[in-house]
Scaffold this active site. Structure first.
Site, PDB file in Angstrom:
ATOM      1  N   GLU A 269      37.760  24.036  30.323  1.00 36.92           N
ATOM      2  CA  GLU A 269      38.918  24.163  29.426  1.00 36.92           C
ATOM      3  C   GLU A 269      38.549  23.900  27.911  1.00 36.92           C
ATOM      4  OE1 GLU A 269      42.553  22.029  30.759  1.00 36.92           O
ATOM      5  OE2 GLU A 269      42.441  23.276  32.602  1.00 36.92           O
TER       6      GLU A 269
ATOM      7  N   GLU B  84      40.897  25.207  39.240  1.00 34.96           N
ATOM      8  CA  GLU B  84      41.814  23.994  39.505  1.00 34.96           C
ATOM      9  C   GLU B  84      43.192  24.460  39.418  1.00 34.96           C
ATOM     10  OE1 GLU B  84      42.213  21.166  35.848  1.00 34.96           O
ATOM     11  OE2 GLU B  84      39.947  21.151  36.002  1.00 34.96           O
TER      12      GLU B  84
HETATM   13  C1  GCO Z   1      42.729  20.022  32.887  1.00 34.19           C
HETATM   14  C2  GCO Z   1      41.606  19.170  33.317  1.00 34.19           C
HETATM   15  C3  GCO Z   1      41.692  17.999  34.303  1.00 34.19           C
HETATM   16  C4  GCO Z   1      43.260  17.479  34.137  1.00 34.19           C
HETATM   17  C5  GCO Z   1      44.268  18.593  34.923  1.00 34.19           C
HETATM   18  C6  GCO Z   1      45.794  17.866  34.957  1.00 34.19           C
HETATM   19  O1  GCO Z   1      43.103  21.076  33.422  1.00 34.19           O
HETATM   20  O2  GCO Z   1      43.491  19.658  31.820  1.00 34.19           O
HETATM   21  O3  GCO Z   1      40.651  20.196  33.643  1.00 34.19           O
HETATM   22  O4  GCO Z   1      40.989  17.221  33.625  1.00 34.19           O
HETATM   23  O5  GCO Z   1      43.369  16.429  34.506  1.00 34.19           O
HETATM   24  O6  GCO Z   1      44.217  19.601  34.530  1.00 34.19           O
HETATM   25  O7  GCO Z   1      46.250  17.816  33.774  1.00 34.19           O
END
Ligand code: GCO
Length: 465
Positions: free
Chosen positions: A163, A357
């Protein structure tokens, strides 16, 4: 069967969010160690100093992953644990720690999925300008070479950046995340460009020094959209909004500003036109470096917005009905996004998709029976994974990583948000597998067949979203 027999059912974490041991065994500070010290930077005044102490709980955590039947564990490396100053001298104890983690995973047949960078730049490099410094590209190359040499005999899957939208958008352009620079738009474009070049150099370096044939990807996020109906017009509207409009109005959050250069070797034309005069003139060689062949399209996908075709032929956002479901963190719950995004990504970038994710923050609490009955998370996952299964029948989807394996330090929100399949009681560091963890184990065991038949769980689940 919806999911291929070798589907990678995984869960993810990131170094600063789970490791703790922030000052142990020679680790150098990262920008997050410093940022957390600023008054008001983190909601509950906390930091990742101890987090889940995975540094000391490797065997226990990997045993829980094995109990869950995870096929893959996605975790990130702390650059400043390996290179306390960011470049130069290597901290052997840092290498030893990751060797131990990787060996434990391999002993349980869990595939390590290594992310090189999940937002925690060594502070020593931030003091030299961080991603604003053109040397950052080479710093990242040096670090990647060390990683490839140390771990690629056992690690086959690598992800370069997680990200970039967040650490540049919120940390450089904004002040909500580390290092909180509040820089000018031109500087933000420059830092973003260096990150993309560092991505390209890392891919080249991994391929050059990898000790086996590696599978390499990238895990950006974005502002995602899905069509209100299945009509051709609405589908087109969703794509126009995501691929074009959003890059023009919010480049730092868009998908295309960050992914088109990686896959096509160029920034999106319409956005370039919009920001003419602000975006520096980047030479063609930079674009060639950025555009290295990847093996899959990784994407962190939590939610999206519904879009329809407006009367004037322009895409418009459809209003959310009253009472639309939101997570504890106030993100909308939109399972459809896991049906549409794999298709949109495959159509645009032509590579198998990995959902790097996806998950839900929930107000989990321990019941008097000592268990965590997180029915809300099961309901969320069941809906999302059902949609992913439908997408996997249409386009190649290689894997899914639940965020997160365990509750952890949620950046500027501190420890208030719980995303895990495993509950962590921070004062005692006790772990409790949540109902969702047992449910996910069934999903993995049946390769998705049990999705949609979870009565056994819903009966005993309390919903506390
Ligand atoms: C993101 C990050 C994670 C976060 C998750 C929840 O996507 O922001 O990769 O580190 O913890 O997304 O917000």
């Amino acid at each position: 069967m919806k999911f291929k027999s070798d589907f990678l059912w995984g869960a993810a974490t990131a170094a600063y969010q789970v490791e703790g041991a922030a000052h142990a065994d020679g680790r150098g500070d990262s920008v997050w160690d410093v940022f957390c010290e600023k008054k008001g930077a983190v909601l509950d005044g906390s930091s990742g100093e101890n987090a889940c102490m995975q540094y000391e709980h490797v065997e226990e955590d990997v045993a829980l992953m094995a109990q869950m039947g995870l096929k893959a564990y996605r975790f990130s490396l702390s650059w400043s644990r390996i290179l306390p100053e960011g470049t130069g001298e290597v901290n052997q104890k840092g290498i030893d720690y990751y060797n131990h983690l990787i060996d434990c995973l391999k002993a349980h047949n869990i595939e390590p999925f290594v992310t090189l960078y999940h937002w925690d730049l060594p502070q020593a490099l931030q003091e030299k300008g961080g991603w604003l410094n053109p040397d950052s590209v080479q710093w990242f190359g040096e670090y990647t070479k060390i990683v490839a040499e140390a771990f690629s005999d056992r690690v086959k899957y690598f992800i370069t950046f997680n990200e970039p939208q967040c650490f540049i958008g919120l940390g450089y352009y904004g002040t909500v995340h580390a290092p909180g620079l509040n820089c000018s738009p031109r500087e933000a474009f420059l830092a973003a460009h260096h990150v993309l070049m560092a991505h390209g150099l890392a891919v080249k370096t991994l391929r050059k020094y990898g000790k086996q044939e590696l599978l390499i990807g990238y895990a950006p996020t974005g502002r995602f959209t899905y069509p209100k109906t299945n009509s051709k017009e609405d589908i087109q509207a969703a794509k126009d909004m995501m691929f074009h409009e959003i890059a023009i109005t919010e480049w730092e959050w868009s998908m295309t500003w960050w992914s088109d250069p990686v896959f096509f070797g160029k920034y999106p034309e319409d956005a370039l036109e919009q920001y003419k005069g602000i975006v520096p003139d980047f030479p063609e060689e930079d674009m060639e470096l950025i555009c290295q062949p990847l093996d899959f399209v990784g994407q962190n996908i939590y939610d999206g917005r519904m879009v329809e075709m407006g009367k004037d032929g322009k895409p418009v956002f459809s209003p959310e009905p009253l009472g639309f479901a939101h997570t504890h963190m106030k993100s909308p719950v939109t399972p459809e996004i896991l049906y549409w995004m794999p298709q949109f990504l495959y159509e645009r970038y032509g590579k198998p998709v990995v959902v790097t994710e996806n998950g839900i923050s929930n107000g989990d609490l321990v019941s008097l029976d000592g268990k965590v009955h997180d029915g809300c998370r099961i309901a969320y996952l069941e809906r999302y994974l059902q949609k992913l299964g439908e997408a996997a029948e249409l386009v190649p989807v290689m894997g899914y990583f639940h965020w997160s394996f365990m509750d952890n330090f949620e950046w500027a929100c501190g420890y208030q948000e719980r995303f895990g399949l495993v509950y962590v009681d921070y004062p005692t560091q006790k772990r409790i597998m949540k109902d969702s963890g047992y449910w996910y184990a069934d999903v993995i065991r049946t390769n998705g067949e049990c999705i949609g038949n979870s009565d056994e769980y819903s009966d005993r689940c309390m919903i506390i979203c």
